[in-house]
Design a protein around this motif. Structure first.
Motif, PDB file in Angstrom:
ATOM      1  N   LYS A 190       5.827   1.919  11.467  1.00  0.00           N
ATOM      2  CA  LYS A 190       4.344   1.390  11.725  1.00  0.00           C
ATOM      3  C   LYS A 190       3.566   0.810  10.198  1.00  0.00           C
ATOM      4  CE  LYS A 190      -0.157   1.911  14.584  1.00  0.00           C
ATOM      5  NZ  LYS A 190       0.364  -0.517  13.912  1.00  0.00           N
ATOM      6  N   LEU A 191       2.679  -0.010  10.118  1.00  0.00           N
ATOM      7  CA  LEU A 191       2.057   0.014   8.800  1.00  0.00           C
ATOM      8  C   LEU A 191       0.618   0.793   9.001  1.00  0.00           C
ATOM      9  CD1 LEU A 191       2.390  -4.295   8.448  1.00  0.00           C
ATOM     10  CD2 LEU A 191       3.540  -2.340   7.605  1.00  0.00           C
ATOM     11  N   GLU A 192       0.465   1.606   8.378  1.00  0.00           N
ATOM     12  CA  GLU A 192      -0.734   3.100   8.773  1.00  0.00           C
ATOM     13  C   GLU A 192      -1.884   2.348   8.161  1.00  0.00           C
ATOM     14  OE1 GLU A 192      -0.070   5.141  10.741  1.00  0.00           O
ATOM     15  OE2 GLU A 192       2.094   6.140  10.684  1.00  0.00           O
ATOM     16  N   ARG A 193      -3.090   2.381   8.748  1.00  0.00           N
ATOM     17  CA  ARG A 193      -4.147   2.539   8.460  1.00  0.00           C
ATOM     18  C   ARG A 193      -3.793   2.523   6.708  1.00  0.00           C
ATOM     19  NH1 ARG A 193      -5.972   4.606  13.154  1.00  0.00           N
ATOM     20  NH2 ARG A 193      -7.585   5.501  11.891  1.00  0.00           N
ATOM     21  N   PRO A 194      -4.143   4.182   6.775  1.00  0.00           N
ATOM     22  CA  PRO A 194      -3.563   4.245   5.219  1.00  0.00           C
ATOM     23  C   PRO A 194      -2.996   3.118   4.144  1.00  0.00           C
ATOM     24  CG  PRO A 194      -4.148   6.114   6.430  1.00  0.00           C
ATOM     25  CD  PRO A 194      -3.667   5.471   7.380  1.00  0.00           C
ATOM     26  N   THR A 195      -2.115   2.888   5.200  1.00  0.00           N
ATOM     27  CA  THR A 195      -1.677   2.241   3.734  1.00  0.00           C
ATOM     28  C   THR A 195      -1.874   0.710   3.819  1.00  0.00           C
ATOM     29  OG1 THR A 195       0.576   3.512   4.948  1.00  0.00           O
ATOM     30  CG2 THR A 195       1.028   0.839   4.161  1.00  0.00           C
ATOM     31  N   LEU A 196      -2.435  -0.139   4.744  1.00  0.00           N
ATOM     32  CA  LEU A 196      -3.244  -1.430   4.478  1.00  0.00           C
ATOM     33  C   LEU A 196      -4.503  -0.995   4.147  1.00  0.00           C
ATOM     34  CD1 LEU A 196      -2.872  -1.698   8.954  1.00  0.00           C
ATOM     35  CD2 LEU A 196      -1.690  -3.115   7.007  1.00  0.00           C
ATOM     36  N   ARG A 197      -5.043  -0.069   3.810  1.00  0.00           N
ATOM     37  CA  ARG A 197      -6.474   0.227   3.169  1.00  0.00           C
ATOM     38  C   ARG A 197      -6.281   0.023   2.181  1.00  0.00           C
ATOM     39  NH1 ARG A 197      -7.944   4.531   7.260  1.00  0.00           N
ATOM     40  NH2 ARG A 197      -7.570   5.796   5.750  1.00  0.00           N
ATOM     41  N   GLN A 198      -4.643   1.094   1.343  1.00  0.00           N
ATOM     42  CA  GLN A 198      -4.614   0.501  -0.269  1.00  0.00           C
ATOM     43  C   GLN A 198      -4.053  -0.356  -0.501  1.00  0.00           C
ATOM     44  OE1 GLN A 198      -0.840   3.864  -0.696  1.00  0.00           O
ATOM     45  NE2 GLN A 198      -0.646   2.372  -3.198  1.00  0.00           N
ATOM     46  N   MET A 199      -3.358  -1.587   0.266  1.00  0.00           N
ATOM     47  CA  MET A 199      -2.818  -2.604  -0.086  1.00  0.00           C
ATOM     48  C   MET A 199      -3.892  -3.535   0.068  1.00  0.00           C
ATOM     49  SD  MET A 199       0.720  -3.100   1.679  1.00  0.00           S
ATOM     50  CE  MET A 199       0.305  -3.226   3.150  1.00  0.00           C
ATOM     51  N   ARG A 200      -4.766  -3.839   0.644  1.00  0.00           N
ATOM     52  CA  ARG A 200      -6.222  -4.477   0.031  1.00  0.00           C
ATOM     53  C   ARG A 200      -6.812  -4.286  -0.474  1.00  0.00           C
ATOM     54  NH1 ARG A 200      -8.410  -9.145   0.841  1.00  0.00           N
ATOM     55  NH2 ARG A 200     -10.180  -8.836   1.783  1.00  0.00           N
ATOM     56  N   ALA A 201      -7.000  -2.758  -0.670  1.00  0.00           N
ATOM     57  CA  ALA A 201      -7.943  -2.557  -2.065  1.00  0.00           C
ATOM     58  C   ALA A 201      -6.895  -3.041  -3.559  1.00  0.00           C
ATOM     59  CB  ALA A 201      -7.782  -0.797  -2.093  1.00  0.00           C
ATOM     60  N   GLU A 202      -5.872  -3.098  -2.978  1.00  0.00           N
ATOM     61  CA  GLU A 202      -4.795  -3.583  -4.140  1.00  0.00           C
ATOM     62  C   GLU A 202      -5.317  -5.552  -4.398  1.00  0.00           C
ATOM     63  OE1 GLU A 202      -1.336  -2.001  -5.506  1.00  0.00           O
ATOM     64  OE2 GLU A 202      -1.637  -0.073  -4.622  1.00  0.00           O
ATOM     65  N   GLY A 203      -5.732  -5.895  -3.820  1.00  0.00           N
ATOM     66  CA  GLY A 203      -5.360  -7.087  -3.897  1.00  0.00           C
ATOM     67  C   GLY A 203      -4.026  -7.792  -2.711  1.00  0.00           C
ATOM     68  N   LEU A 204      -3.262  -6.922  -2.215  1.00  0.00           N
ATOM     69  CA  LEU A 204      -1.959  -7.653  -2.115  1.00  0.00           C
ATOM     70  C   LEU A 204      -1.725  -8.177  -0.515  1.00  0.00           C
ATOM     71  CD1 LEU A 204      -0.028  -4.075  -2.755  1.00  0.00           C
ATOM     72  CD2 LEU A 204      -0.469  -5.795  -4.169  1.00  0.00           C
ATOM     73  N   ILE A 205      -2.949  -8.170   1.000  1.00  0.00           N
ATOM     74  CA  ILE A 205      -2.715  -8.500   1.482  1.00  0.00           C
ATOM     75  C   ILE A 205      -3.576  -9.348   1.697  1.00  0.00           C
ATOM     76  CG2 ILE A 205      -1.073  -7.265   2.947  1.00  0.00           C
ATOM     77  CD1 ILE A 205      -2.948  -5.734   4.227  1.00  0.00           C
ATOM     78  N   GLU A 206      -4.550 -10.046   2.769  1.00  0.00           N
ATOM     79  CA  GLU A 206      -5.831 -10.988   3.137  1.00  0.00           C
ATOM     80  C   GLU A 206      -5.718 -10.427   4.425  1.00  0.00           C
ATOM     81  OE1 GLU A 206      -7.001 -13.009   0.780  1.00  0.00           O
ATOM     82  OE2 GLU A 206      -5.858 -12.058  -0.947  1.00  0.00           O
ATOM     83  N   GLY A 207      -4.685  -9.843   5.702  1.00  0.00           N
ATOM     84  CA  GLY A 207      -5.445  -9.831   6.814  1.00  0.00           C
ATOM     85  C   GLY A 207      -3.682  -9.551   7.076  1.00  0.00           C
ATOM     86  N   LEU A 208      -3.824  -8.842   8.532  1.00  0.00           N
ATOM     87  CA  LEU A 208      -2.621  -8.734   9.665  1.00  0.00           C
ATOM     88  C   LEU A 208      -2.446  -8.643  10.587  1.00  0.00           C
ATOM     89  CD1 LEU A 208      -1.200  -5.383   9.709  1.00  0.00           C
ATOM     90  CD2 LEU A 208      -3.154  -5.069  11.178  1.00  0.00           C
ATOM     91  N   LYS A 209      -1.713  -9.738  10.941  1.00  0.00           N
ATOM     92  CA  LYS A 209      -1.013  -9.529  12.542  1.00  0.00           C
ATOM     93  C   LYS A 209      -0.523  -8.349  13.322  1.00  0.00           C
ATOM     94  CE  LYS A 209       1.695 -12.626  15.038  1.00  0.00           C
ATOM     95  NZ  LYS A 209       2.918 -11.074  16.154  1.00  0.00           N
ATOM     96  N   ASP A 210      -1.246  -8.129  14.101  1.00  0.00           N
ATOM     97  CA  ASP A 210      -0.899  -6.777  14.125  1.00  0.00           C
ATOM     98  C   ASP A 210      -0.105  -7.121  16.076  1.00  0.00           C
ATOM     99  OD1 ASP A 210      -1.178  -4.546  16.463  1.00  0.00           O
ATOM    100  OD2 ASP A 210      -1.818  -3.594  15.309  1.00  0.00           O
ATOM    101  N   SER A 211       1.064  -6.565  16.166  1.00  0.00           N
ATOM    102  CA  SER A 211       2.185  -7.251  17.824  1.00  0.00           C
ATOM    103  C   SER A 211       2.435  -5.144  17.684  1.00  0.00           C
ATOM    104  CB  SER A 211       3.042  -7.568  16.785  1.00  0.00           C
ATOM    105  OG  SER A 211       2.203  -9.238  16.544  1.00  0.00           O
ATOM    106  N   SER A 212       1.722  -4.099  17.718  1.00  0.00           N
ATOM    107  CA  SER A 212       2.031  -3.024  17.865  1.00  0.00           C
ATOM    108  C   SER A 212       2.147  -2.417  18.975  1.00  0.00           C
ATOM    109  CB  SER A 212       1.183  -1.853  16.353  1.00  0.00           C
ATOM    110  OG  SER A 212      -0.454  -2.037  17.563  1.00  0.00           O
ATOM    111  N   GLY A 213       1.315  -3.157  19.801  1.00  0.00           N
ATOM    112  CA  GLY A 213       0.859  -2.418  21.007  1.00  0.00           C
ATOM    113  C   GLY A 213       0.199  -1.650  21.183  1.00  0.00           C
ATOM    114  N   ASP A 214      -0.320  -1.609  20.125  1.00  0.00           N
ATOM    115  CA  ASP A 214      -0.949   0.232  19.699  1.00  0.00           C
ATOM    116  C   ASP A 214      -2.429  -0.145  20.438  1.00  0.00           C
ATOM    117  OD1 ASP A 214      -2.903   2.487  19.077  1.00  0.00           O
ATOM    118  OD2 ASP A 214      -1.410   3.417  17.492  1.00  0.00           O
ATOM    119  N   ASP A 215      -3.359  -0.152  20.971  1.00  0.00           N
ATOM    120  CA  ASP A 215      -4.965  -1.034  21.522  1.00  0.00           C
ATOM    121  C   ASP A 215      -5.251  -0.025  20.041  1.00  0.00           C
ATOM    122  OD1 ASP A 215      -3.379  -3.494  21.983  1.00  0.00           O
ATOM    123  OD2 ASP A 215      -3.883  -2.389  24.414  1.00  0.00           O
ATOM    124  N   THR A 216      -5.755   1.115  20.427  1.00  0.00           N
ATOM    125  CA  THR A 216      -6.155   2.246  20.497  1.00  0.00           C
ATOM    126  C   THR A 216      -6.848   1.899  18.207  1.00  0.00           C
ATOM    127  OG1 THR A 216      -6.578   4.274  21.779  1.00  0.00           O
ATOM    128  CG2 THR A 216      -6.557   4.628  19.742  1.00  0.00           C
TER     129      THR A 216
END
Length: 306
Positions: free
Chosen positions: A143-169
């Motif tokens: 899984k792309l964990e939320r802290p991982t996504l935050r780090q990648m966003r802070a570094e300017g590596l990603i512009e968004g997320l397509k979430d197909s995890s099925g984890d609604d929470t």
């Protein structure tokens, strides 16, 4: 990229010898554009990307860039197990003229969150196109964990997320975290929870079922933008019924073959593609399953004659 709205993952029609069917792909692309979609995701899971070699992927990109001609943004999935292969696909996509990339975590080998960040960093440094991260743990087994996504966003590596995890929470918590970053584009990959995702802050949806009824999803998105939530719920519930076409192959086939096969069967019944087979070893829907798909399409107003 200020992406928004309905961005279907485009199916890849095939010829009988399992090559890209260019005339059929062009018809599907025109069908999606006529339905009012806001962008297109090429070479995703619904596109059967992992079954394609590099020349087939380049062919899909060539056809789509030519047919779409800049009318909507094009995202290209550059999905492969290792960083260097992903970079090679990303360079092909950049050369083809797409607007952005979609990248998963590496797969087959078990990868740490730190290695995932390095993977995205290497792709971004090699190919300066915007990246949408793709969280699909059912396929990549991490899984792309939320802290991982935050780090990648802070570094300017990603512009968004397509979430197909099925984890609604987790999606709800991520939407809450992103309230202070309105430029981070958050998309759900669930065909069945679009109204809910839009209500809590998603910018749009990437629905495989959108290949079959793009206008239905565009109408749902429009209702949500107007904050007409009763209408959004009504439209969502119709699409839930229509999603039954993705379930007709199981248990005879795998869920993937049933889902993508259901979409291709529907497109065949709608006259858009000449065949409904998929890359091997996925089994196409049989005659009885096809009849059930036809009945669902008719019940939801897409086929008048069934």
């Amino acid at each position: 990229m200020q992406l928004h709205g309905i961005i279907p993952p485009v199916v890849t029609p095939l010829t009988p010898d399992f090559q890209v069917d260019e005339p059929a792909l062009r018809r599907v692309l025109r069908h999606l554009l006529d339905g009012g979609v806001h962008g297109l995701f090429l070479l995703g899971s619904t596109s059967e990307v992992v079954f394609m070699d590099a020349p087939q992927r380049r062919e899909v990109l060539r056809i789509a860039v030519d047919e779409v001609a800049g009318r909507v943004p094009l995202l290209a999935g550059v999905i492969d197990p290792t960083t260097d292969r992903v970079i090679a696909h990303a360079r092909d996509a950049q050369a083809a003229g797409v607007d952005g990339l979609v990248v998963t975590a590496p797969f087959y080998t078990r990868t740490s969150q730190a290695e995932i960040v390095e993977h995205f960093r290497a792709v971004r440094q090699a190919v300066p196109l915007p990246i949408m991260a793709y969280d699909i743990p059912v396929c990549v087994h991490v899984k792309l964990e939320r802290p991982t996504l935050r780090q990648m966003r802070a570094e300017g590596l990603i512009e968004g997320l397509k979430d197909s995890s099925g984890d609604d929470t987790n999606f709800r918590l991520l939407a809450l975290e992103c309230q202070d970053d309105p430029d981070f584009r958050l998309f759900t990959g669930s065909e069945l929870m679009v109204d809910t995702a839009l209500l809590v802050g998603a910018h749009g949806c990437v629905p495989g079922l959108g290949n079959v009824d793009p206008a239905g999803y565009v109408a749902l998105y429009g209702a949500a933008r107007r904050e007409d939530w009763p209408e959004a719920r009504r439209l969502q519930e119709r699409l839930i019924r229509l999603f039954g076409i993705a379930l007709q192959g199981t248990p005879r086939t795998s869920p993937n073959a049933s889902g993508v096969g259901g979409f291709k069967t529907a497109l065949h019944l709608l006259g858009l593609v000449p065949t409904h087979h998929m890359h091997r070893p996925n089994a196409p829907l049989n005659a009885e399953e096809t009849r059930r798909v036809e009945a669902i399409l008719a019940a939801e107003g897409l086929l008048a004659h069934a």
